[in-house]
Design a protein around this motif. Structure first.
Motif, PDB file in Angstrom:
ATOM      1  N   ALA A 138       0.885  -4.167 -11.132  1.00  0.00           N
ATOM      2  CA  ALA A 138      -0.400  -5.166 -10.315  1.00  0.00           C
ATOM      3  C   ALA A 138       0.528  -6.253  -9.656  1.00  0.00           C
ATOM      4  O   ALA A 138       0.442  -7.393  -9.967  1.00  0.00           O
ATOM      5  CB  ALA A 138      -1.310  -5.562 -11.316  1.00  0.00           C
ATOM      6  N   ILE A 139       1.068  -5.611  -8.550  1.00  0.00           N
ATOM      7  CA  ILE A 139       2.155  -6.485  -7.809  1.00  0.00           C
ATOM      8  C   ILE A 139       1.435  -7.493  -6.564  1.00  0.00           C
ATOM      9  O   ILE A 139       2.150  -8.203  -5.987  1.00  0.00           O
ATOM     10  CB  ILE A 139       3.162  -5.863  -7.215  1.00  0.00           C
ATOM     11  CG1 ILE A 139       2.897  -4.428  -6.546  1.00  0.00           C
ATOM     12  CG2 ILE A 139       4.178  -5.287  -8.402  1.00  0.00           C
ATOM     13  CD1 ILE A 139       3.989  -3.812  -5.972  1.00  0.00           C
ATOM     14  N   ILE A 140       0.230  -7.249  -6.571  1.00  0.00           N
ATOM     15  CA  ILE A 140      -0.608  -7.841  -5.393  1.00  0.00           C
ATOM     16  C   ILE A 140      -1.432  -9.055  -6.164  1.00  0.00           C
ATOM     17  O   ILE A 140      -1.820  -8.647  -7.076  1.00  0.00           O
ATOM     18  CB  ILE A 140      -1.344  -7.034  -4.612  1.00  0.00           C
ATOM     19  CG1 ILE A 140      -0.507  -5.693  -3.917  1.00  0.00           C
ATOM     20  CG2 ILE A 140      -2.020  -7.672  -3.369  1.00  0.00           C
ATOM     21  CD1 ILE A 140       0.697  -6.211  -3.012  1.00  0.00           C
ATOM     22  N   ASP A 141      -1.496  -9.963  -5.555  1.00  0.00           N
ATOM     23  CA  ASP A 141      -2.230 -11.094  -6.257  1.00  0.00           C
ATOM     24  C   ASP A 141      -3.673 -10.722  -6.533  1.00  0.00           C
ATOM     25  O   ASP A 141      -4.253 -10.998  -7.752  1.00  0.00           O
ATOM     26  CB  ASP A 141      -2.457 -12.457  -5.443  1.00  0.00           C
ATOM     27  CG  ASP A 141      -1.009 -12.990  -5.163  1.00  0.00           C
ATOM     28  OD1 ASP A 141      -0.148 -12.889  -5.806  1.00  0.00           O
ATOM     29  OD2 ASP A 141      -0.840 -13.765  -4.258  1.00  0.00           O
ATOM     30  N   THR A 142      -4.349 -10.183  -5.630  1.00  0.00           N
ATOM     31  CA  THR A 142      -5.953  -9.554  -6.162  1.00  0.00           C
ATOM     32  C   THR A 142      -5.876  -8.298  -5.365  1.00  0.00           C
ATOM     33  O   THR A 142      -5.562  -7.864  -4.498  1.00  0.00           O
ATOM     34  CB  THR A 142      -6.993 -10.652  -5.259  1.00  0.00           C
ATOM     35  OG1 THR A 142      -6.776 -11.847  -5.382  1.00  0.00           O
ATOM     36  CG2 THR A 142      -8.366 -10.141  -5.384  1.00  0.00           C
ATOM     37  N   ILE A 143      -6.178  -7.306  -6.694  1.00  0.00           N
ATOM     38  CA  ILE A 143      -6.492  -5.854  -6.326  1.00  0.00           C
ATOM     39  C   ILE A 143      -8.197  -5.701  -6.772  1.00  0.00           C
ATOM     40  O   ILE A 143      -8.348  -5.755  -8.061  1.00  0.00           O
ATOM     41  CB  ILE A 143      -5.537  -5.177  -7.311  1.00  0.00           C
ATOM     42  CG1 ILE A 143      -3.964  -5.470  -7.177  1.00  0.00           C
ATOM     43  CG2 ILE A 143      -5.911  -3.706  -7.132  1.00  0.00           C
ATOM     44  CD1 ILE A 143      -3.111  -5.053  -8.185  1.00  0.00           C
ATOM     45  N   ARG A 144      -8.571  -5.138  -5.776  1.00  0.00           N
ATOM     46  CA  ARG A 144     -10.022  -4.780  -5.969  1.00  0.00           C
ATOM     47  C   ARG A 144     -10.504  -3.525  -5.943  1.00  0.00           C
ATOM     48  O   ARG A 144     -10.188  -2.915  -4.938  1.00  0.00           O
ATOM     49  CB  ARG A 144     -10.924  -5.432  -4.958  1.00  0.00           C
ATOM     50  CG  ARG A 144     -12.409  -5.645  -5.129  1.00  0.00           C
ATOM     51  CD  ARG A 144     -12.886  -6.598  -4.279  1.00  0.00           C
ATOM     52  NE  ARG A 144     -12.410  -7.849  -4.260  1.00  0.00           N
ATOM     53  CZ  ARG A 144     -12.407  -8.986  -3.292  1.00  0.00           C
ATOM     54  NH1 ARG A 144     -12.898  -8.363  -2.023  1.00  0.00           N
ATOM     55  NH2 ARG A 144     -12.033 -10.098  -3.561  1.00  0.00           N
ATOM     56  N   PHE A 145     -10.991  -2.836  -6.863  1.00  0.00           N
ATOM     57  CA  PHE A 145     -11.810  -1.425  -6.773  1.00  0.00           C
ATOM     58  C   PHE A 145     -13.104  -1.808  -6.165  1.00  0.00           C
ATOM     59  O   PHE A 145     -13.827  -2.453  -6.648  1.00  0.00           O
ATOM     60  CB  PHE A 145     -11.821  -0.861  -8.160  1.00  0.00           C
ATOM     61  CG  PHE A 145     -10.216  -0.285  -8.467  1.00  0.00           C
ATOM     62  CD1 PHE A 145      -9.625   0.829  -7.960  1.00  0.00           C
ATOM     63  CD2 PHE A 145      -9.909  -0.813  -9.799  1.00  0.00           C
ATOM     64  CE1 PHE A 145      -8.435   1.019  -8.245  1.00  0.00           C
ATOM     65  CE2 PHE A 145      -8.531  -0.484 -10.206  1.00  0.00           C
ATOM     66  CZ  PHE A 145      -7.845   0.586  -9.506  1.00  0.00           C
ATOM     67  N   VAL A 146     -13.319  -0.933  -5.219  1.00  0.00           N
ATOM     68  CA  VAL A 146     -14.691  -0.693  -4.560  1.00  0.00           C
ATOM     69  C   VAL A 146     -15.294   0.267  -4.857  1.00  0.00           C
ATOM     70  O   VAL A 146     -15.070   1.365  -4.211  1.00  0.00           O
ATOM     71  CB  VAL A 146     -14.630  -1.535  -3.081  1.00  0.00           C
ATOM     72  CG1 VAL A 146     -16.187  -1.146  -2.514  1.00  0.00           C
ATOM     73  CG2 VAL A 146     -13.809  -2.722  -2.878  1.00  0.00           C
ATOM     74  N   ALA A 147     -16.228   0.514  -5.904  1.00  0.00           N
ATOM     75  CA  ALA A 147     -17.055   1.759  -6.140  1.00  0.00           C
ATOM     76  C   ALA A 147     -17.947   1.916  -5.187  1.00  0.00           C
ATOM     77  O   ALA A 147     -18.810   0.857  -4.767  1.00  0.00           O
ATOM     78  CB  ALA A 147     -17.371   1.767  -7.649  1.00  0.00           C
ATOM     79  N   PHE A 148     -18.272   2.956  -4.738  1.00  0.00           N
ATOM     80  CA  PHE A 148     -19.489   3.466  -3.868  1.00  0.00           C
ATOM     81  C   PHE A 148     -20.932   3.845  -4.585  1.00  0.00           C
ATOM     82  O   PHE A 148     -21.812   3.914  -3.916  1.00  0.00           O
ATOM     83  CB  PHE A 148     -19.018   4.542  -3.072  1.00  0.00           C
ATOM     84  CG  PHE A 148     -18.675   5.919  -3.401  1.00  0.00           C
ATOM     85  CD1 PHE A 148     -19.532   6.801  -3.772  1.00  0.00           C
ATOM     86  CD2 PHE A 148     -17.297   6.167  -4.007  1.00  0.00           C
ATOM     87  CE1 PHE A 148     -19.286   8.292  -4.394  1.00  0.00           C
ATOM     88  CE2 PHE A 148     -16.927   7.329  -4.575  1.00  0.00           C
ATOM     89  CZ  PHE A 148     -18.074   8.328  -4.913  1.00  0.00           C
ATOM     90  N   ASP A 149     -20.742   4.008  -5.809  1.00  0.00           N
ATOM     91  CA  ASP A 149     -21.836   4.572  -6.724  1.00  0.00           C
ATOM     92  C   ASP A 149     -21.724   4.005  -8.040  1.00  0.00           C
ATOM     93  O   ASP A 149     -20.456   3.488  -8.556  1.00  0.00           O
ATOM     94  CB  ASP A 149     -22.350   6.002  -6.557  1.00  0.00           C
ATOM     95  CG  ASP A 149     -21.230   6.781  -7.339  1.00  0.00           C
ATOM     96  OD1 ASP A 149     -20.275   6.241  -8.015  1.00  0.00           O
ATOM     97  OD2 ASP A 149     -21.256   7.981  -6.943  1.00  0.00           O
ATOM     98  N   GLN A 150     -22.861   4.045  -8.815  1.00  0.00           N
ATOM     99  CA  GLN A 150     -22.857   3.419 -10.088  1.00  0.00           C
ATOM    100  C   GLN A 150     -22.089   3.821 -11.063  1.00  0.00           C
ATOM    101  O   GLN A 150     -21.489   3.512 -11.986  1.00  0.00           O
ATOM    102  CB  GLN A 150     -24.274   3.345 -10.516  1.00  0.00           C
ATOM    103  CG  GLN A 150     -24.526   2.439 -11.971  1.00  0.00           C
ATOM    104  CD  GLN A 150     -24.392   1.066 -11.715  1.00  0.00           C
ATOM    105  OE1 GLN A 150     -24.462   0.409 -10.688  1.00  0.00           O
ATOM    106  NE2 GLN A 150     -24.099   0.354 -12.855  1.00  0.00           N
ATOM    107  N   GLU A 151     -21.978   5.351 -10.889  1.00  0.00           N
ATOM    108  CA  GLU A 151     -21.302   6.167 -11.789  1.00  0.00           C
ATOM    109  C   GLU A 151     -19.533   5.602 -11.633  1.00  0.00           C
ATOM    110  O   GLU A 151     -18.996   5.624 -12.813  1.00  0.00           O
ATOM    111  CB  GLU A 151     -21.411   7.672 -11.550  1.00  0.00           C
ATOM    112  CG  GLU A 151     -20.529   8.727 -12.519  1.00  0.00           C
ATOM    113  CD  GLU A 151     -20.232  10.008 -12.214  1.00  0.00           C
ATOM    114  OE1 GLU A 151     -19.874  10.876 -12.825  1.00  0.00           O
ATOM    115  OE2 GLU A 151     -20.813  10.363 -11.020  1.00  0.00           O
TER     116      GLU A 151
END
Length: 254
Positions: free
Chosen positions: A141-154
């Motif tokens: 985790a070498i970047i200050d903010t890492i965001r997973f963006v999910a396209f569906d609820q599952e």
């Protein structure tokens, strides 16, 4: 250590420095998330990608983000096409996330948004992909903010579980709970984690041939699971550090 977030939404609407797209080898755009990113970025994205193509599975390349501003760059990475799980798919998917993170670091990005790579038309099972994605990102985790963006609820639920899930290991001999072994000259943080029983200090001497133990149970048994457990072991060590410091593991989910 960067903060890891999981959100449900549209990756093209994320206000980050870098957006990662799950590309095909031509880098000309495709369906799903890749198509949405290309539509939002405009035709110049495909033009820039074509000059860098072909991109091999597991690799990553960067282009400007064009009409996606204020996003600065799009990182294109090519995931594995799922066959049966025995054709190196896990390793290629891991490489997608590692290559993208390292490239984002080179670009001096402070924030990055990832889709769930290869879970769309490439057919990678969602739960397995989420576990690989979360462990890989948590191990680097070498970047200050890492965001997973999910396209569906599952996908959102799977990523949320694996980002928050502690690494658990049990002894193959006696079944007792185990903690990771850390080799090398220990810093004060490692000593504190060892004193708290969250890891074991293994000393400075290592074989380096894959036989060095990774885990020790409460009854003193030691073992290694080999390369297939490398990320789990790294994450367990990092989690021991953050618990010792009283931090929140650098992970946040709604």
């Amino acid at each position: 250590m960067g903060t890891i977030e999981v959100v449900l939404g549209d990756i093209t609407q994320q206000r980050v420095d870098v957006i990662v797209t799950a590309a095909n080898e031509s880098l000309l755009g495709g369906g799903g998330v890749d198509g949405a990113i290309h539509r939002a970025a405009g035709p110049r994205l495909a033009e820039a990608g074509s000059r860098l193509a072909p991109c091999e599975p597991g690799k990553a390349v960067a282009t400007p983000a064009f009409d996606l501003a204020p996003v600065k760059h799009v990182i294109h990475t090519v995931g594995p096409v799922w066959e049966d799980g025995e054709q190196g798919e896990d390793e290629v998917l891991t490489s997608c996330y590692l290559s993208s993170l390292l490239l984002a670091e080179e670009l001096e990005a402070e924030s990055i948004a990832f889709p769930a790579i290869a879970t769309g038309v490439y057919g990678f099972p969602t739960e397995r992909a989420a576990e690989i994605a979360a462990l890989t990102i948590r191990s680097l985790a070498i970047i200050d903010t890492i965001r997973f963006v999910a396209f569906d609820q599952e996908t959102f639920e799977a990523l949320t579980r694996h980002v928050a899930r502690p690494v658990e290991e049990s002894c193959p001999d006696c079944g007792a709970e185990a903690v990771p072994i850390m080799f090398g000259r220990p810093a004060e943080q490692a000593r504190q984690a060892a004193d708290a029983g969250l890891l074991v200090l293994g000393g400075c001497l290592v074989q380096g041939d894959g036989t060095d133990p990774q885990w020790e149970c409460a009854n003193g048994h030691r073992w290694t699971n080999g390369e297939r457990d490398e990320r789990r072991h790294q994450v367990a060590v990092l989690d021991a550090f953050t618990v010792t410091l009283g931090e929140d593991h650098g992970r946040s989910v709604p």
